[in-house]
Design an enzyme around this catalytic site. Structure first.
Site, PDB file in Angstrom:
ATOM      1  N   ASP A 187       0.948  -1.199  -0.025  1.00 29.78           N
ATOM      2  CA  ASP A 187       0.111   0.077  -0.055  1.00 29.78           C
ATOM      3  C   ASP A 187       0.818   1.337   0.071  1.00 29.78           C
ATOM      4  OD1 ASP A 187      -1.441  -2.280   1.190  1.00 29.78           O
ATOM      5  OD2 ASP A 187      -2.946  -1.103   1.940  1.00 29.78           O
ATOM      6  N   ASP A 208      -0.677  -2.767  -4.129  1.00 31.31           N
ATOM      7  CA  ASP A 208      -1.973  -2.794  -3.328  1.00 31.31           C
ATOM      8  C   ASP A 208      -2.487  -1.637  -3.639  1.00 31.31           C
ATOM      9  OD1 ASP A 208      -3.602  -3.637  -1.113  1.00 31.31           O
ATOM     10  OD2 ASP A 208      -2.330  -4.974  -0.737  1.00 31.31           O
ATOM     11  N   ASP A 209      -3.230  -1.121  -2.561  1.00 26.40           N
ATOM     12  CA  ASP A 209      -4.009   0.268  -2.656  1.00 26.40           C
ATOM     13  C   ASP A 209      -2.984   1.293  -2.869  1.00 26.40           C
ATOM     14  OD1 ASP A 209      -6.707  -1.012  -2.012  1.00 26.40           O
ATOM     15  OD2 ASP A 209      -6.136  -1.037  -0.020  1.00 26.40           O
ATOM     16  N   HIS A 230      -4.052  -2.041  -6.536  1.00 26.24           N
ATOM     17  CA  HIS A 230      -5.566  -2.366  -6.326  1.00 26.24           C
ATOM     18  C   HIS A 230      -6.551  -1.123  -6.343  1.00 26.24           C
ATOM     19  CE1 HIS A 230      -4.159  -6.308  -3.683  1.00 26.24           C
ATOM     20  NE2 HIS A 230      -4.025  -6.348  -5.041  1.00 26.24           N
ATOM     21  N   ARG A 263     -12.880   2.154  -5.144  1.00 25.69           N
ATOM     22  CA  ARG A 263     -13.710   1.212  -4.382  1.00 25.69           C
ATOM     23  C   ARG A 263     -14.068   1.610  -3.090  1.00 25.69           C
ATOM     24  NH1 ARG A 263     -10.488  -4.449  -2.967  1.00 25.69           N
ATOM     25  NH2 ARG A 263      -8.332  -3.410  -2.245  1.00 25.69           N
ATOM     26  N   LYS A 265     -14.880  -0.671   0.535  1.00 24.78           N
ATOM     27  CA  LYS A 265     -15.036  -1.873   1.145  1.00 24.78           C
ATOM     28  C   LYS A 265     -15.179  -1.841   2.531  1.00 24.78           C
ATOM     29  CE  LYS A 265      -9.708  -1.986   0.714  1.00 24.78           C
ATOM     30  NZ  LYS A 265      -8.720  -2.936   0.421  1.00 24.78           N
TER      31      LYS A 265
END
Length: 369
Positions: A187, A208-209, A230, A263, A265
């Site tokens: 991340d 990742d993010d 991501h 997104r 989540k």
């Protein structure tokens, strides 16, 4: 009289010659108007409070140790110079830690902070395998800024932000070597328990993010370029000490070569809230999973498919999120619990190239899936 004067001179010379010579320290410490240049992590950590400006000159941080610049005196300026490197050890880190008020952190032209993450990468990230150090804790920083840092190959997560009124501007994180060498959970910015955070003009290549807002209020992410990871995320929200996200604006950014575009989540079975989040003017390309995904069934990368209602998503605005996903991907997925997503504004969005989801549930009025 002459004899007395000569005697006085001799006495003065004796006093001077008896004075001890200044000791020579092993680490270079140059001080001029409280400007200190350090060439070791130990000297920087030991003498940091005596300096108004700190220059970190080609620091080699020993294995298993933190470049510890926490509790700096108010108003300290810190400059990274040359190559900052780190010894190898399996431990949790962080490799770098800062805290204090009115702190200004910058990098001199040509500098790099190279964590050489490939030594830890094993495809498992923080989910097993080697114990990997997190990179940079910006914790308990107030009214401060981090500008223009060049970061390469973090072992796992890069910037952990727990701060108030912090600006992170023009930061480059290049973990692209991890694409083929087992980088995971890298991340770029994890934000939690924070208020008034601005992340602008970030240039990120990771696995990742690009951004993950886990909790906090009044957070801005703008002008970002995110590749390889991501996507830009709110969450996961739930299961922490603070599980509320409010007033977040994510705008004028690009997400490419990533699993997701944007997104939200929320954690299955958890409690908390997501309120007043805006995604605006986000350009997507080469997305492999979901262009827009909003799900209330998250379980550490393995969604249950059954949304829960404990973390409502209210006051969401999604506008001008546009671009394409791969043909195997899904354009949009909205998976909400009954009554737990409301008061949404949805306009000017166009995501194409992939499949239309058949799994959307409880889509709020005005939104489309």
């Amino acid at each position: 009289m002459r004899t007395s004067f000569v005697s006085m001179l001799a006495l003065g010379a004796a006093v001077v010659s008896a004075a001890p010579a200044p000791s020579r320290v092993s680490e270079l410490v140059e001080r001029s108007s409280a400007t200190c240049t350090f060439t070791s992590a130990a000297s920087a950590s030991a003498s940091k409070k005596s300096c108004s400006t700190i220059v970190l000159d080609n620091i080699e941080v020993p294995a298993g140790e933190t470049l510890d610049l926490s509790s700096l005196k108010d108003g300290t300026k810190v400059i990274f110079k040359g190559a900052t490197t780190f010894g190898y050890e399996e431990w949790k880190g962080p490799l770098i830690r800062f805290s204090g008020s009115n702190i200004e952190i910058t990098g001199e032209e040509g500098h790099v902070i190279n964590a050489d993450g490939a030594r830890w990468w094993d495809t498992k990230g923080t989910n097993g395998g080697k114990t990997k150090p997190k990179f940079f804790y910006a914790h308990s920083m107030e009214d401060s800024s981090i500008t223009g840092l060049n970061v390469k190959n973090t072992p796992v997560q890069a910037f952990s932000v727990q701060a108030d009124n912090l600006v992170l501007d023009s930061i480059t994180i290049d973990n692209s070597d991890g694409d083929a060498n087992g980088g995971h959970n890298t991340d770029a910015f994890d934000v939690g328990e924070s208020t008034y955070i601005t992340i602008s003009n970030a240039n990120i290549k990771n696995q990742d993010d690009c951004l993950a807002v886990n909790s906090g209020e009044n957070i801005v992410f703008t002008g970002g370029y995110c590749s390889g990871g991501h996507g830009i995320s709110i969450g996961s929200v739930g299961g922490r000490d603070d599980n509320d996200v409010k007033n977040v604006t994510i705008s004028d950014s690009t997400v490419t070569n990533s699993a997701n575009g944007v997104r939200i989540k929320t954690v299955s079975g958890a409690t908390g809230s997501v309120a007043d989040v805006t995604f605006s003017n986000i350009e997507l390309s080469k997305i492999t999973s979901y262009g827009i995904v909003i799900e209330q069934d998250y379980e550490n990368g393995s969604p249950t498919g059954e949304p829960t209602t404990g973390v409502p998503i209210t006051g969401l605005t999604v506008k001008k999120v546009t671009g394409t996903v791969e043909s195997s991907a899904t354009n949009i997925l909205i998976l909400c619990g009954e009554g737990s997503c409301s008061d949404w504004t949805w306009s000017g969005n166009s995501v194409s190239g992939g499949k239309t989801s058949s799994k959307c549930e409880n889509v709020p009025t005005g939104a489309s899936c």
